[in-house]
Design an enzyme around this catalytic site. Sequence first.
Site, PDB file in Angstrom:
ATOM      1  N   LYS A  48      37.405 -34.884 -17.916  1.00 49.32           N
ATOM      2  CA  LYS A  48      36.495 -35.542 -16.994  1.00 49.32           C
ATOM      3  C   LYS A  48      36.873 -37.004 -16.887  1.00 49.32           C
ATOM      4  O   LYS A  48      36.768 -37.759 -17.839  1.00 49.32           O
ATOM      5  CB  LYS A  48      35.061 -35.394 -17.506  1.00 49.32           C
ATOM      6  CG  LYS A  48      34.110 -35.251 -16.380  1.00 49.32           C
ATOM      7  CD  LYS A  48      32.877 -34.500 -16.785  1.00 49.32           C
ATOM      8  CE  LYS A  48      31.982 -34.427 -15.564  1.00 49.32           C
ATOM      9  NZ  LYS A  48      30.589 -34.350 -15.873  1.00 49.32           N
ATOM     10  N   TRP A  86      36.656 -33.987 -12.217  1.00 51.07           N
ATOM     11  CA  TRP A  86      37.326 -33.108 -13.164  1.00 51.07           C
ATOM     12  C   TRP A  86      38.815 -33.017 -12.848  1.00 51.07           C
ATOM     13  O   TRP A  86      39.212 -32.928 -11.691  1.00 51.07           O
ATOM     14  CB  TRP A  86      36.742 -31.688 -13.096  1.00 51.07           C
ATOM     15  CG  TRP A  86      35.395 -31.593 -13.744  1.00 51.07           C
ATOM     16  CD1 TRP A  86      34.604 -32.637 -14.125  1.00 51.07           C
ATOM     17  CD2 TRP A  86      34.686 -30.399 -14.080  1.00 51.07           C
ATOM     18  NE1 TRP A  86      33.434 -32.165 -14.670  1.00 51.07           N
ATOM     19  CE2 TRP A  86      33.460 -30.799 -14.654  1.00 51.07           C
ATOM     20  CE3 TRP A  86      34.962 -29.036 -13.962  1.00 51.07           C
ATOM     21  CZ2 TRP A  86      32.519 -29.885 -15.107  1.00 51.07           C
ATOM     22  CZ3 TRP A  86      34.025 -28.130 -14.410  1.00 51.07           C
ATOM     23  CH2 TRP A  86      32.808 -28.550 -14.985  1.00 51.07           C
ATOM     24  N   GLU A 141      36.898  -9.670 -24.373  1.00 49.81           N
ATOM     25  CA  GLU A 141      35.571  -9.144 -24.025  1.00 49.81           C
ATOM     26  C   GLU A 141      35.600  -8.287 -22.760  1.00 49.81           C
ATOM     27  O   GLU A 141      34.595  -7.701 -22.384  1.00 49.81           O
ATOM     28  CB  GLU A 141      34.594 -10.311 -23.803  1.00 49.81           C
ATOM     29  CG  GLU A 141      34.122 -10.997 -25.083  1.00 49.81           C
ATOM     30  CD  GLU A 141      35.046 -12.132 -25.535  1.00 49.81           C
ATOM     31  OE1 GLU A 141      36.203 -12.162 -25.087  1.00 49.81           O
ATOM     32  OE2 GLU A 141      34.591 -12.972 -26.333  1.00 49.81           O
ATOM     33  N   THR A 196      37.923 -11.464 -31.382  1.00 51.80           N
ATOM     34  CA  THR A 196      38.439 -12.510 -30.492  1.00 51.80           C
ATOM     35  C   THR A 196      39.146 -13.572 -31.327  1.00 51.80           C
ATOM     36  O   THR A 196      38.862 -13.723 -32.510  1.00 51.80           O
ATOM     37  CB  THR A 196      37.305 -13.193 -29.709  1.00 51.80           C
ATOM     38  OG1 THR A 196      36.396 -13.742 -30.663  1.00 51.80           O
ATOM     39  CG2 THR A 196      36.583 -12.223 -28.824  1.00 51.80           C
TER      40      THR A 196
HETATM   41  P1  AMP Z   1      41.537 -13.703 -25.232  1.00 49.12           P
HETATM   42  O1  AMP Z   1      40.213 -13.102 -25.307  1.00 49.12           O
HETATM   43  O2  AMP Z   1      42.061 -14.193 -26.540  1.00 49.12           O
HETATM   44  O3  AMP Z   1      42.520 -12.818 -24.541  1.00 49.12           O
HETATM   45  O4  AMP Z   1      41.426 -15.021 -24.346  1.00 49.12           O
HETATM   46  C1  AMP Z   1      40.875 -14.985 -23.068  1.00 49.12           C
HETATM   47  C2  AMP Z   1      41.079 -16.314 -22.400  1.00 49.12           C
HETATM   48  O5  AMP Z   1      42.468 -16.540 -22.154  1.00 49.12           O
HETATM   49  C3  AMP Z   1      40.453 -16.417 -21.044  1.00 49.12           C
HETATM   50  O6  AMP Z   1      39.074 -16.689 -21.120  1.00 49.12           O
HETATM   51  C4  AMP Z   1      41.241 -17.553 -20.418  1.00 49.12           C
HETATM   52  O7  AMP Z   1      40.780 -18.813 -20.855  1.00 49.12           O
HETATM   53  C5  AMP Z   1      42.619 -17.341 -20.985  1.00 49.12           C
HETATM   54  N1  AMP Z   1      43.439 -16.616 -20.007  1.00 49.12           N
HETATM   55  C6  AMP Z   1      43.766 -15.316 -19.982  1.00 49.12           C
HETATM   56  N2  AMP Z   1      44.577 -15.040 -18.942  1.00 49.12           N
HETATM   57  C7  AMP Z   1      44.763 -16.197 -18.270  1.00 49.12           C
HETATM   58  C8  AMP Z   1      45.484 -16.586 -17.102  1.00 49.12           C
HETATM   59  N3  AMP Z   1      46.215 -15.733 -16.400  1.00 49.12           N
HETATM   60  N4  AMP Z   1      45.400 -17.876 -16.710  1.00 49.12           N
HETATM   61  C9  AMP Z   1      44.678 -18.778 -17.399  1.00 49.12           C
HETATM   62  N5  AMP Z   1      43.997 -18.483 -18.513  1.00 49.12           N
HETATM   63  C10 AMP Z   1      44.026 -17.210 -18.948  1.00 49.12           C
END
Ligand code: AMP
Length: 546
Positions: free
Chosen positions: A442, A447, A331, A186
Amino acid sequence: MQGLMQNQPLLISSLIDFAERHHGDAQIVSRRVEGDIHRYTYRDLAARSRQLANALDGLGLAQGERVASLAWNGYRHMEMYFGVSGSGRVLHTINPRLHPEQIAWIVGHAEDRVLCFDMSFLPIIQAVHAKCPTVKQWVALCDADKLPADTGIPGLVSYEAWIAAQNRQYDWPQLDENTASSMCYTSGTTGNPKAVLYSHRSTVLHAYAAALPDVMCLSARDSVLPVVPMFHVNAWGIPYSAALTGCKLVFPGPAMDGKSLYELMEAESVSYAAGVPTVWQMLLGHVKPNGLRFSTLKRTVIGGSACPPAMIAAFQDEFGVEVLHAWGMTEMSPLGTLCTLKNKHLQQSRDEQMAVLQKQGRAIFGVDMKIVDGDGKELPWDGKSYGDLLVRGPWILDTYFKGESPLVKDEQGRGWFPTGDVATIDADGFMQITDRSKDVIKSGGEWISSIDIENIAMAHPAVAMAACIGMPHPKWDERPIVAVAKKAGSEVSREELLKFYEGKTAKWQIPDDVVFVEAIPLGATGKMLKTKLREQLAGYVLPGVA
Ligand code: AMP
């Protein structure tokens, strides 16, 4: 009583076998690091994947051992997807945008035995190879004659020389479907990155799901351009779903600027493309000012971070390209939700439909989701209540590799993965992310969604990118400010932008200030790095706060 059906394991090798048999002549086109265009078919892909599997056998690599890639989207990388996992080894895709020290760390943590890299990354490998004692074989993903004589990397071979003499036949092992197939670390904005270890079963189930009409809707009639990197969550599973559907594949290689992508789309009649908003920003930044049109592009899936409504409108209204807004995580393999309308929305006005399409979308069969409050109590699906988003399903992480299980148990003892996102879910099951939990602002006990604030700024024609963060305030606890990077050659003042917010959001949610920056810092996967932005703005004080 047991069912009496055949019990066949779900294996990645079956995807490539299927593609070879049923879509053998479908094309895979790649822009190579060298700049030229390479063309071959699924039949060639399958044969060369088997040659790679034989080469790994030749190294004496045991099942389960890790083979790493540091590569752009291209056909050799695709061969690794099938040759490495199909033969029972684990493909570890490394994000080349990580800091070299972090790359060395994850190579050691994953205990990679082989590392294959594109020549663009030779300098990284030269810098880190001495710190990677687990790697026994370095492979440059290039032709034999492209390998420089004196790289300083012991035993380095070219991929083509390595697999050339190998047999094109290989009996894929009949593995247990829960065998590990690939891994991805990640992005890790805090601490060291954590590894997600996918299985054959999770990957094949995800490949099925991703291809569904209300998900990515892939078919043998499509020409698909995955701009989302193969080093980031398996390019959203597209390589696997592509083999399952037999679509034409078009790989962009390292050239991800707007002009190169547009030209490739037109040359290869791309009907479908997938990428993060920042990439599409560059594409639109090329297409719009040059008065260009997409002659074949029909649909684009956009995810990885929130897709600004202005981008959805630009694609749909100006270019007739349907946008599928997707949400997921490393994940989650990664797909969790996709936004497509239901039958009942078809009679609605364009504006009502757009309000739905801005959301992150509906859960895919296989993904169960819920939102909970601070005490873990489930919140209603009313489109207003927001809380921590939890998910469960067969392609969702249970435990990190060499790490812990982050799952939280419900009353029935079932484990849910806490996404770290804050969301609402409406009565139709459409989920909308309001924030990462750590980015929520906040203000006076209420929020404010940083995504909402960013989306409004992004709708201003002079704004290239906007990031909203909370700043300490003595009375309100926190107040939002928005950092803005302007489009080249465009002008907008602080006052104009603050005025632009009026009528678009509640008054108290309008940011207290606009800070203009050269560029918004981005992380290794193209997401905004708010931690870095905060560092850049250290010492900043809100207007009116002494
Ligand atoms: P990653 O594991 O690096 O792909 O990051 C995942 C995170 O990216 C998610 O938990 C979200 O916070 C953000 N994310 C992915 N897709 C979106 C989306 N369409 N809109 C907003 N946040 C997103």
